[in-house]
Design an enzyme around this catalytic site. Structure first.
Site, PDB file in Angstrom:
ATOM      1  N   ASP A 139       4.163 -10.295  -8.543  1.00 45.42           N
ATOM      2  CA  ASP A 139       3.554 -10.086  -7.390  1.00 45.42           C
ATOM      3  C   ASP A 139       2.047 -10.978  -7.535  1.00 45.42           C
ATOM      4  OD1 ASP A 139       1.631  -9.643  -5.856  1.00 45.42           O
ATOM      5  OD2 ASP A 139       1.357  -7.368  -5.305  1.00 45.42           O
ATOM      6  N   GLY A 167       0.840  -1.403   0.428  1.00 43.80           N
ATOM      7  CA  GLY A 167      -0.008  -0.376   0.308  1.00 43.80           C
ATOM      8  C   GLY A 167       0.724   1.495  -0.112  1.00 43.80           C
ATOM      9  N   GLY A 218       2.057   2.566  -2.753  1.00 42.40           N
ATOM     10  CA  GLY A 218       2.820   3.443  -3.085  1.00 42.40           C
ATOM     11  C   GLY A 218       3.762   2.018  -4.517  1.00 42.40           C
ATOM     12  N   LYS A 219       4.016   1.679  -4.738  1.00 39.45           N
ATOM     13  CA  LYS A 219       5.246   0.569  -5.510  1.00 39.45           C
ATOM     14  C   LYS A 219       4.802   0.421  -6.813  1.00 39.45           C
ATOM     15  CE  LYS A 219       5.674  -2.826  -3.019  1.00 39.45           C
ATOM     16  NZ  LYS A 219       4.227  -3.256  -2.030  1.00 39.45           N
ATOM     17  N   THR A 220       3.850   0.398  -6.690  1.00 33.10           N
ATOM     18  CA  THR A 220       3.436  -0.175  -8.459  1.00 33.10           C
ATOM     19  C   THR A 220       3.600   0.957  -9.152  1.00 33.10           C
ATOM     20  OG1 THR A 220       2.136  -2.071  -7.868  1.00 33.10           O
ATOM     21  CG2 THR A 220       1.048  -1.061  -9.837  1.00 33.10           C
ATOM     22  N   SER A 221       2.831   2.345  -8.865  1.00 34.97           N
ATOM     23  CA  SER A 221       2.678   3.466  -8.972  1.00 34.97           C
ATOM     24  C   SER A 221       4.210   4.422  -9.590  1.00 34.97           C
ATOM     25  CB  SER A 221       2.100   4.676  -8.296  1.00 34.97           C
ATOM     26  OG  SER A 221       0.628   4.016  -7.867  1.00 34.97           O
ATOM     27  N   THR A 258      -8.292   1.107  -7.230  1.00 36.37           N
ATOM     28  CA  THR A 258      -7.255  -0.327  -7.865  1.00 36.37           C
ATOM     29  C   THR A 258      -7.118  -1.462  -6.112  1.00 36.37           C
ATOM     30  OG1 THR A 258      -5.254   1.196  -8.911  1.00 36.37           O
ATOM     31  CG2 THR A 258      -4.869  -1.198  -7.605  1.00 36.37           C
TER      32      THR A 258
END
Length: 628
Positions: A73, A46, A48-51, A530
């Site tokens: 992931d 949560g 914000g790694k993906t963003s 998301t």
């Protein structure tokens, strides 16, 4: 007024002092100026790694570089972020020239891995052995090693080195990623020590072909000129502490090319909004107490955005200086009704005097806090409760300061459970073996797969414990939990296949989880696009496994807190359509928990989460701010 001005000045000073050695940055992340070939983005769920990983990949591709974006992931959401299907095969990303992406999908990787092993045996003249071997290769251990094989290939494949200038890894939440990065050395060591022995995947000699690949992976990860580990965190005490712990574990693995990104820094613009001021102050205090090990690493910061980062245009804007541009107002007036508070769920749970409550969801949605709140409230009603976690990165002790008289707490520690499993196996299976056979058994038990089996056994004990009271289980982030349930399914099938006891007299852990009267599954999400999509995906996976969720918990809702600060209000407005979708289209039952001014820690704060917590007044406040 003078006091507030001083506070504001002090907070700004803290930001400039603690975020980066060179000062406060709002623009491009500094490590993208001259990046290493491999960039790993990791951190607590949560944060914000993906963003940040996706925005970094888009930036490098827009700069003219050929970039491959990889998700490791099991609950990847690359597809949701880009608004396009991204699967297990490398493919171009629509709308971004020179950018390709791939999901390491554990099930697909495991199917391909099993086929590689089984195909040579089908014509070997031993067809009777195939069903048993297929069953042995159906568990979570096989899934893990198959995904790991794919990961190492993407890291060291010479063809990929020719095709792509940069490979960016968007990893699973911390505990799962640490496990992934430990595997190269673990399997390499296991093969060295057991050249002719056996592993839970069959003869270890079958793995030696991969040893050079594993060793090359270890070298690549340890080389700071080749690999950078980006520790993504939030300006929150728990996230910073998790990042520091991860940094130390990575350093212990010989991975030292590390840096920090503090994501979601909030600056209040309405000093009359107590929630906004509290959130700003909370961030400042967390940064002031940043662990020294993080403070010495190079770092950057990204401000909190007024809207979710979904779609290529949003990704291109994410790293720019447009943090205070609010999204346009919606044309259609949203439904402003909110679900009831968490107390209603606890009322239903407490109608029995025992049972298993499993709290599931994406990393970073607040599963540990919700699990602790439910456990504390149940215990306060006079029933015995045991609270535990299967999440390697969870720390329940940080949420509950002092357990109540009827509340006990434990944690499934993978290292402890693995050693316990090994000791028990040697004492039972090895009891009547000669020295050579006992040595071979001990070597086999050193396989990295042993940990998965040991954790499952600990999970099974907790499932059975719920027959005599309540067990509230804070689970690992979605992908890891699904692998655990996959292990439960494999065990269930193996028991039914091999047991001499009639099937109607057998009760496996999976059967107890599938029993809606015995087990209540709470899916925790955030009121953001998301997390809601990922929660819907989790629910679909559970239903395919014959498990029906009890209900959804929408956590950390700004809409339920009623802010007046413009940025927070914009984010709150965006929540209402998502909340309505969850209630009407996805969940059988829904509850909501407002965003708290202080991080919920301690029994009193946890019980507030269960209560109304001013949700009705919050809606009035938000509606008033909207019309004004």
């Amino acid at each position: 007024m003078h006091e507030k001005a001083c506070d504001s000045s002090r907070i700004e000073g803290l930001r400039r002092t603690f975020l980066t050695p060179s000062g406060f940055r709002l623009m491009l992340l500094s490590f993208l100026d001259r990046p290493t070939r491999h960039l790993f983005f990791t951190g607590k769920g949560g944060v914000g790694k993906t963003s940040i990983a996706c925005a970094s990949a888009v930036h490098l591709a827009d700069r003219g570089e050929r970039v491959l974006l990889v998700s490791t992931d099991p609950a990847s959401n690359l597809g949701q972020v880009f608004g396009a299907a991204i699967g297990p095969t490398i493919a171009s990303v629509p709308g971004v020239a020179r950018l390709s992406a791939v999901n390491i999908e554990p099930d697909a990787a495991a199917a391909a891995y099993r086929e590689r092993i089984l195909a040579p045996l089908r014509g070997s003249g031993a067809p009777n052995q195939l069903p048993q071997l297929e069953e042995q290769l159906s568990g979570a251990c096989t899934t893990e090693i198959a995904a790991f094989d794919e990961f190492t290939r993407l890291l060291v494949d010479p063809q990929l080195a020719r095709d792509f200038s940069y490979v960016i890894f968007d990893t699973a939440p911390t505990g799962h990623t640490i496990r992934l990065l430990q595997l190269p050395a673990a399997w390499s060591t296991f093969i060295d020590d057991n050249p002719g022995g056996a592993s839970c995947l069959g003869p270890a000699s079958g793995l030696t072909a991969q040893q050079a690949q594993y060793a090359d992976t270890v070298r690549q990860l340890a080389d700071p000129a080749s690999t950078t580990i980006v520790l993504v965190t939030r300006p929150e005490a728990s996230a910073l502490k998790e990042a520091a712990r991860t940094s130390a574990e990575l350093a212990a693995l010989g991975i030292r090319g590390q840096r920090v990104v503090v994501n979601g820094l909030f600056t209040a613009t309405d000093p009359r909004d107590p929630l906004a001021m509290a959130l700003q102050e909370r961030g400042a205090q967390a940064l002031a107490a940043m662990p020294p090990s993080l403070r010495q690493l190079p770092s950057d910061t990204v401000p909190l955005r007024p809207a979710n980062v979904v779609g290529v245009p949003a990704l291109r804007a994410f790293l720019g200086d447009d943090s205070h541009e609010l999204p346009p107002a919606t044309v259609d007036e949203p439904d402003r009704t909110l679900p009831p508070p968490l107390a209603g769920f606890v009322d239903e749970l407490a109608r029995q005097d025992h049972g298993l409550v499993m709290v599931m969801g994406k990393g970073g949605v607040g599963k540990t806090t919700i699990a602790a709140a439910v456990a504390v409230e149940l215990a306060s009603r006079g029933v015995p409760v045991h609270l535990s976690t299967t999440d390697p990165a969870a720390h329940i002790a940080n949420v509950i300061d002092e357990p109540a008289s009827l509340l006990t707490i434990s944690r499934i520690d993978p290292a402890v459970e693995t050693q316990r499993y090994i000791d028990r196996a040697l004492a039972t299976r090895g009891k009547h073996l000669d020295d050579d056979a006992r040595r071979l058994l001990a070597e086999d038990l050193r396989s990295p797969c042993t940990e998965e089996v040991a954790v499952f056994h600990a999970f099974s004990r907790l499932v059975n414990q719920a027959r005599g009271g309540f067990v509230v289980l804070d689970t690992a982030p979605t992908g890891h939990t699904l692998l655990l349930l996959d292990t439960a399914g494999s065990y269930h099938r193996e028991v039914l296949r091999t047991s001499s006891i009639p099937a109607e007299r057998i009760t496996t852990p999976l059967m107890r989880v599938q029993d809606a009267a015995y087990t209540k599954i709470l899916i925790v999400t955030l009121p953001e696009t998301t997390p809601v999509l990922e929660a819907a995906g989790l629910q679909a996976e559970l239903r395919r496994a014959g498990v029906e969720p009890f209900g959804w918990v929408i956590n950390q809702s700004l809409a339920a807190a009623g802010p007046t600060d413009p940025l927070l209000r914009a984010r709150a407005e965006a929540e209402f359509p998502l909340i309505a979708t969850v209630e009407k289209d996805l969940a059988r039952r829904t509850t909501i928990v407002p965003m708290q001014a202080k991080s919920p820690a301690g029994q009193d704060a946890l019980r507030i989460l269960v209560s109304d917590a001013g949700a009705t007044d919050a809606v009035r406040s938000l509606a008033s701010a909207h019309t004004s």
